[in-house]
Each structure stands twice: as structure tokens, then as C-alpha cells.
Design a protein around this motif. Sequence first.
Motif, mmCIF file in Angstrom:
data_model
loop_
_atom_site.group_PDB
_atom_site.id
_atom_site.type_symbol
_atom_site.label_atom_id
_atom_site.label_comp_id
_atom_site.label_asym_id
_atom_site.label_seq_id
_atom_site.Cartn_x
_atom_site.Cartn_y
_atom_site.Cartn_z
ATOM 1 N N GLY A 187 0.847 -1.013 -0.225
ATOM 2 C CA GLY A 187 0.184 -0.138 0.225
ATOM 3 C C GLY A 187 1.181 1.046 -0.051
ATOM 4 N N LYS A 188 -0.420 2.876 0.539
ATOM 5 C CA LYS A 188 1.295 3.561 0.863
ATOM 6 C C LYS A 188 1.726 3.602 1.816
ATOM 7 N N PRO A 189 3.243 4.133 1.861
ATOM 8 C CA PRO A 189 3.934 3.726 2.839
ATOM 9 C C PRO A 189 3.487 4.353 4.298
ATOM 10 N N LYS A 190 3.811 4.195 5.267
ATOM 11 C CA LYS A 190 3.723 4.505 6.410
ATOM 12 C C LYS A 190 4.572 5.786 6.792
ATOM 13 N N ASP A 191 5.889 5.454 6.502
ATOM 14 C CA ASP A 191 6.171 6.611 6.989
ATOM 15 C C ASP A 191 7.885 6.027 5.748
ATOM 16 N N LYS A 192 8.726 6.831 6.492
ATOM 17 C CA LYS A 192 10.560 6.675 5.455
ATOM 18 C C LYS A 192 10.339 5.743 5.391
ATOM 19 N N GLU A 193 10.861 5.256 6.262
ATOM 20 C CA GLU A 193 11.081 3.597 6.844
ATOM 21 C C GLU A 193 11.057 3.257 5.535
ATOM 22 N N ASP A 194 9.493 2.577 5.605
ATOM 23 C CA ASP A 194 8.576 1.923 5.067
ATOM 24 C C ASP A 194 8.962 1.685 2.931
ATOM 25 N N ALA A 195 8.926 3.615 2.989
ATOM 26 C CA ALA A 195 8.805 3.488 2.012
ATOM 27 C C ALA A 195 10.304 3.481 0.948
ATOM 28 N N ILE A 196 10.957 3.432 1.861
ATOM 29 C CA ILE A 196 12.503 3.179 2.168
ATOM 30 C C ILE A 196 12.736 1.239 1.317
ATOM 31 N N MET A 197 12.037 1.053 2.320
ATOM 32 C CA MET A 197 12.131 -0.264 2.250
ATOM 33 C C MET A 197 11.381 -1.125 1.375
ATOM 34 N N MET A 198 10.134 -0.646 0.749
ATOM 35 C CA MET A 198 9.594 -0.227 -0.039
ATOM 36 C C MET A 198 10.457 -0.828 -1.526
ATOM 37 N N LEU A 199 10.527 0.145 -1.803
ATOM 38 C CA LEU A 199 11.558 1.264 -2.781
ATOM 39 C C LEU A 199 12.803 -0.442 -3.336
ATOM 40 N N ARG A 200 13.261 -0.254 -2.275
ATOM 41 C CA ARG A 200 14.449 -1.667 -2.090
ATOM 42 C C ARG A 200 14.714 -3.519 -2.740
ATOM 43 N N ARG A 201 12.891 -3.259 -2.301
ATOM 44 C CA ARG A 201 12.105 -4.814 -2.871
ATOM 45 C C ARG A 201 11.692 -4.500 -4.095
ATOM 46 N N LEU A 202 11.208 -3.576 -4.507
ATOM 47 C CA LEU A 202 11.063 -3.056 -5.774
ATOM 48 C C LEU A 202 12.499 -2.893 -6.877
ATOM 49 N N SER A 203 13.325 -2.531 -6.472
ATOM 50 C CA SER A 203 14.485 -2.625 -6.990
ATOM 51 C C SER A 203 15.168 -3.866 -8.376
ATOM 52 N N GLY A 204 15.268 -3.978 -9.855
ATOM 53 C CA GLY A 204 15.575 -5.061 -10.026
ATOM 54 C C GLY A 204 14.757 -5.920 -10.504
ATOM 55 N N ARG A 205 12.999 -5.872 -10.179
ATOM 56 C CA ARG A 205 12.378 -7.157 -9.901
ATOM 57 C C ARG A 205 10.734 -6.826 -10.888
ATOM 58 N N THR A 206 10.330 -7.489 -11.104
ATOM 59 C CA THR A 206 8.955 -7.156 -11.832
ATOM 60 C C THR A 206 8.060 -7.231 -11.233
ATOM 61 N N HIS A 207 7.070 -6.433 -10.668
ATOM 62 C CA HIS A 207 6.074 -6.353 -9.542
ATOM 63 C C HIS A 207 4.760 -6.130 -11.113
ATOM 64 N N GLN A 208 3.709 -6.283 -10.410
ATOM 65 C CA GLN A 208 1.823 -5.640 -9.962
ATOM 66 C C GLN A 208 1.192 -4.691 -9.810
ATOM 67 N N VAL A 209 0.452 -4.205 -11.010
ATOM 68 C CA VAL A 209 0.135 -3.381 -10.603
ATOM 69 C C VAL A 209 -1.462 -3.654 -10.299
ATOM 70 N N TYR A 210 -2.585 -3.843 -10.102
ATOM 71 C CA TYR A 210 -3.920 -4.132 -10.014
ATOM 72 C C TYR A 210 -4.883 -3.128 -9.653
ATOM 73 N N SER A 211 -5.336 -2.677 -11.022
ATOM 74 C CA SER A 211 -6.418 -1.948 -10.699
ATOM 75 C C SER A 211 -7.692 -1.927 -10.795
ATOM 76 N N ALA A 212 -8.801 -1.410 -10.282
ATOM 77 C CA ALA A 212 -10.065 -2.340 -10.242
ATOM 78 C C ALA A 212 -11.205 -1.346 -10.538
ATOM 79 N N VAL A 213 -12.093 -1.197 -11.242
ATOM 80 C CA VAL A 213 -13.154 0.246 -11.597
ATOM 81 C C VAL A 213 -14.057 -0.805 -10.848
ATOM 82 N N SER A 214 -15.080 0.635 -10.942
ATOM 83 C CA SER A 214 -16.615 0.306 -10.348
ATOM 84 C C SER A 214 -17.422 1.314 -10.613
#
Length: 193
Positions: free
Chosen positions: A83-110
Motif C-alpha cells: 500500500g502507501k508507505p507509513k513513513d520514510k523507512e517503509d517507503a525505502i523498504m518498498m523501493l529496495r524490494r521493487l529494485s531490479g524486479r517485476t511487480h504487478q499493479v492491480y487496478s479495479a474500476v466500479s
Amino acid sequence: MKARIILASASPRRRELLDQIGMTYEIWPVHIDESPRCNEAPHDYVRRIAAEKSAACHAQAVHMGLPVLAADTTVVLGGQIMGKPKDKEDAIMMLRRLSGRTHQVYSAVSLRGNEHGEALNVTHVTFRALSEREILAYWATSEPADKAGSYAIQGLGSVFVQSIRGSFSGVVGLPLFETAELLLQQGIQVLHE
């Protein structure tokens, strides 16, 4: 010009995307609990949140007689919702995890009007390897602070994206192909004379 739909969102990105396709709308944001349920699959999560947003807004705005459009977008890596990062440390951790990898973005419409229509888009996004310096510099821009997965593909975060397979607008927050299809099912044409 008279509004043709109600947008159940305060997202400037969703407004920009609707503007891009010439849709007129009223903005009517709703606030719901967006916490994932225990063991909820990402596709079930985004569909549920989008549906709950449109239902809540439709209940409040039914007197306006306009269809209600809602959406939800989340970043998923290895089956885990980011989800959205809780704080700086959470954001940095997410970006480290995404680095060099493929992820998915799910978008739902109602879309709720005479009937309820739903659509789901899944896009695969590959990040190049990121240096620690880049991650910290990106955080310092404040862009990742309120973004799912801690990045904005339409902003500075675009320099991290090596490739994308799917819907660019879906990653931004509103998959336009699926949205236009749902609008058409409700008798609202995006392209008209």
C-alpha cells in the motif's frame, strides 16, 4: 458543461485521466476503511475497495441521478499487497524490494448507475536496479509519500521503470480502456459527435 458521472475520488491523477478522455464529472470523494482482510488476494482486495467506494458514494449521491465511478489501485510484489508507505523507512523498504524486479499493479474500476459494472486490469512493471542514493534522493522529493508502492510512474518514479506490460493509465490509477467499456455499458460514450 453538465457532469455525466460522479467521481468517487479526490485523486488528482484520476481527474487528469478523465480530463484526458473528455469526461465531465462531479467530484464526490468518500472515505472507507481500505485495510486488506486477512489472506485477501490482491485482485479480490482492489475489486472490493473499488466496489465499496462506489456503493458508499452512490448511497450519498443517489439524488443526483448520475452514475458513480470509483477505482482502486495497488502494487503487488510476490503476491503481497504494498500500500502507501507509513513513513520514510517503509517507503525505502518498498523501493529496495521493487529494485531490479517485476511487480504487478492491480487496478479495479466500479461503475454504479442503472446497474453495477466492474473491471480489473493487471499490469506488469519492471524496475531497473536502484542505488541506495537514488532511493534516498527520491524520498527527499516527497513524491513517494502517498503513492501505492512508494512511486509515481507519471512523475519522477518513471526513471526507475525499465519496462511495462499492460496499461499505463492503470498504473497511474484508472485504466482508461476498462473505464470506457464500463461507461459504454451504461450508455455513456467517450467519443461522441
